[in-house]
Design an enzyme around this catalytic site. Structure first.
Site, mmCIF file in Angstrom:
data_model
loop_
_atom_site.group_PDB
_atom_site.id
_atom_site.type_symbol
_atom_site.label_atom_id
_atom_site.label_comp_id
_atom_site.label_asym_id
_atom_site.label_seq_id
_atom_site.Cartn_x
_atom_site.Cartn_y
_atom_site.Cartn_z
ATOM 1 N N VAL A 51 -2.125 -0.733 -12.398
ATOM 2 C CA VAL A 51 -2.788 0.337 -13.154
ATOM 3 C C VAL A 51 -1.871 0.979 -14.193
ATOM 4 O O VAL A 51 -2.293 1.864 -14.930
ATOM 5 C CB VAL A 51 -3.389 1.413 -12.216
ATOM 6 C CG1 VAL A 51 -4.469 0.813 -11.339
ATOM 7 C CG2 VAL A 51 -2.310 2.097 -11.393
ATOM 8 N N LYS A 66 3.369 -6.061 -6.141
ATOM 9 C CA LYS A 66 2.887 -6.617 -4.872
ATOM 10 C C LYS A 66 3.065 -8.131 -4.802
ATOM 11 O O LYS A 66 3.253 -8.686 -3.709
ATOM 12 C CB LYS A 66 1.427 -6.229 -4.666
ATOM 13 C CG LYS A 66 1.209 -4.726 -4.547
ATOM 14 C CD LYS A 66 -0.266 -4.359 -4.565
ATOM 15 C CE LYS A 66 -0.459 -2.846 -4.565
ATOM 16 N NZ LYS A 66 -1.878 -2.455 -4.674
ATOM 17 N N SER A 90 1.052 -2.108 -9.258
ATOM 18 C CA SER A 90 0.673 -3.155 -8.298
ATOM 19 C C SER A 90 1.137 -4.553 -8.677
ATOM 20 O O SER A 90 1.005 -5.470 -7.865
ATOM 21 C CB SER A 90 -0.842 -3.159 -8.091
ATOM 22 O OG SER A 90 -1.247 -2.013 -7.385
ATOM 23 N N TYR A 98 -8.082 -7.255 -8.312
ATOM 24 C CA TYR A 98 -8.982 -6.378 -7.558
ATOM 25 C C TYR A 98 -10.389 -6.971 -7.472
ATOM 26 O O TYR A 98 -10.529 -8.186 -7.265
ATOM 27 C CB TYR A 98 -8.974 -4.959 -8.147
ATOM 28 C CG TYR A 98 -7.595 -4.421 -8.398
ATOM 29 C CD1 TYR A 98 -6.670 -4.351 -7.357
ATOM 30 C CD2 TYR A 98 -7.184 -4.005 -9.661
ATOM 31 C CE1 TYR A 98 -5.385 -3.870 -7.573
ATOM 32 C CE2 TYR A 98 -5.910 -3.512 -9.888
ATOM 33 C CZ TYR A 98 -5.008 -3.451 -8.836
ATOM 34 O OH TYR A 98 -3.754 -2.983 -9.049
ATOM 35 N N TYR A 123 6.513 2.682 -0.660
ATOM 36 C CA TYR A 123 5.373 2.249 -1.472
ATOM 37 C C TYR A 123 5.319 2.998 -2.800
ATOM 38 O O TYR A 123 5.182 2.388 -3.868
ATOM 39 C CB TYR A 123 4.069 2.458 -0.697
ATOM 40 C CG TYR A 123 2.834 2.077 -1.483
ATOM 41 C CD1 TYR A 123 2.483 0.749 -1.655
ATOM 42 C CD2 TYR A 123 2.021 3.047 -2.056
ATOM 43 C CE1 TYR A 123 1.349 0.386 -2.375
ATOM 44 C CE2 TYR A 123 0.889 2.705 -2.784
ATOM 45 C CZ TYR A 123 0.560 1.368 -2.937
ATOM 46 O OH TYR A 123 -0.561 1.032 -3.662
#
Length: 303
Positions: free
Chosen positions: A257, A66, A63, A239, A188
Site C-alpha cells: 500500500v 512479505k 507488504s 490481494y 510487523y
C-alpha cells in the site's frame, strides 16, 4: 529491444493514471506522499539495472516485504510453515477479520496481513530477530548497506494498527502464534516501514527470477521453493485483485500500500514500479498499468 527506451516510455505513459487512485490515507505517514511520483526499474539476471522516473527514490515497501519474509521462512523451515497458513487466494480484503474467524485462526495465504503475521512470528522463533534478519538480507541482495526503516512510518503504523492487533490476538487465541502478540506486532509494523527504491527492490528480488540463487551465487531456495513462491505471488500477491493482475500483467507480483509492486520475470529479471495512488484493492493504479504495458510490448509473461 531497447529496454531503456521502453522504461522511459512507460514512465511517461503510465504516470497520469495515478489520478485515478488515492494514497493510503488510513496510515497518516503515507497520506503525505505525493501521489504523482512514479518510478520503474528493471534488474536482469545477467547484471543489468535500468530505470526511469523516480526509480532511485526510497519509499515505504509495506507488504512487498512479505515476499521476502516468506522466502526466509521457507529457506529455514521448509514445508512446516503450511501447517499454520494456507496457499489459497483470499477473495476478501487483506485485513479481513471475518475470514480469519471463519477459518479458525488459519490465514488463507501468507500475503494477507494475518498470514504475514504468521511469517514474522515464525521467523522470530527461528532467528530471534525477524526484522533484523530481513533487513540484513535486503541490504545484502540490494547492495544498499544504508537500507533501513522509516521511524515516522513505523510509528504511524503502530498508532493506527488496531485491526492488525485484532488479527494477531485472534490467532493467539486459536493457538497459532508462538511469540507474544506485542513482539510480533512490533516487528510487523517496523518491517512494513522499511524503505527501498525501485532499484533496490529490482536487485533484491532477483533470486526469485534466478531459481533461488542469491546475488553472491549461494543458494537461498531450491528451484522448487522459488517456483512455489512465484506461484503464490501470482495467485495471492495483489490481494483480492490477483485474478485481474494475472489477466492483465501475467507475472508473479507482490504489491504494497506504499504504492510499490515487485514483479518477477522468471529467468530474465525483476521489475519494480512505484506510484503511491492506489485502487480500491490497495494496488498502485499507475504501477499495474505500467506492468500491463510492459508485458504487452515485450511479450514477456509466464503465459
Amino acid at each position: 529491444m531497447d529496454l531503456q527506451a521502453l522504461l522511459d516510455d512507460l514512465a511517461r505513459e503510465a504516470a497520469p493514471f495515478a489520478a485515478q487512485g488515492k494514497v493510503a490515507d488510513y496510515i497518516p505517514a503515507l497520506a503525505a506522499v505525493d501521489p504523482a511520483r512514479f518510478g520503474i526499474a528493471l534488474g536482469t539476471v545477467d547484471g543489468q539495472l535500468l530505470g526511469s522516473g523516480d526509480w532511485r527514490v526510497p519509499f515505504s515497501i509495506q507488504s512487498v516485504s512479505k515476499a521476502f519474509s516468506l522466502a526466509l521462512v521457507l529457506a529455514r523451515d521448509g514445508e512446516a510453515l503450511w501447517r499454520r497458513v494456507g496457499r489459497e487466494p483470499s477473495g476478501n480484503p487483506f485485513n479481513s477479520l471475518v475470514q480469519l474467524e471463519y477459518e479458525k485462526g488459519i490465514p488463507r495465504n501468507p500475503f494477507i496481513n494475518a498470514g504475514a503475521l504468521i511469517l514474522i512470528d515464525r521467523l522470530l522463533s527461528l532467528t530471534g530477530d525477524s526484522l533484523g534478519t530481513l533487513r540484513d538480507f535486503l541490504r545484502a541482495e540490494s547492495g544498499n548497506a544504508a537500507l533501513d526503516i522509516d521511524a515516522e512510518v513505523a510509528a504511524s503504523e503502530a498508532g493506527h494498527g488496531h485491526r492488525n492487533a485484532a488479527l494477531a490476538h485472534f490467532m493467539a487465541s486459536c493457538g497459532n502464534l508462538e511469540n507474544p502478540v506485542e513482539s510480533v506486532l512490533h516487528h510487523y509494523f517496523r518491517q512494513c516501514a522499511l524503505t527501498m527504491s525501485c532499484a533496490d527492490l529490482a536487485k533484491a528480488g532477483l533470486f526469485l527470477a534466478n531459481h533461488g540463487l542469491r546475488a553472491d551465487g549461494s543458494r537461498l531456495l531450491s528451484r522448487s521453493e522459488a517456483k512455489r513462491i512465484n506461484a503464490i505471488m501470482l495467485t495471492c500477491g495483489t490481494y483480492d485483485a490477483a485474478g485481474d493482475f494475472a489477466y492483465r500483467v501475467g507475472l508473479p507480483g507482490k504489491s504494497g500500500v506504499g504504492g510499490g509492486i515487485l514483479a518477477v520475470l522468471p529467468e530474465r529479471g525483476v521489475l519494480c514500479v512505484w506510484s503511491p495512488a492506489l485502487d480500491a484493492h490497495g494496488n498502485s493504479v499507475a504501477g499495474v498499468e505500467a506492468l500491463d504495458r510492459f508485458t504487452t510490448r515485450t511479450g514477456w509473461s509466464v503465459f
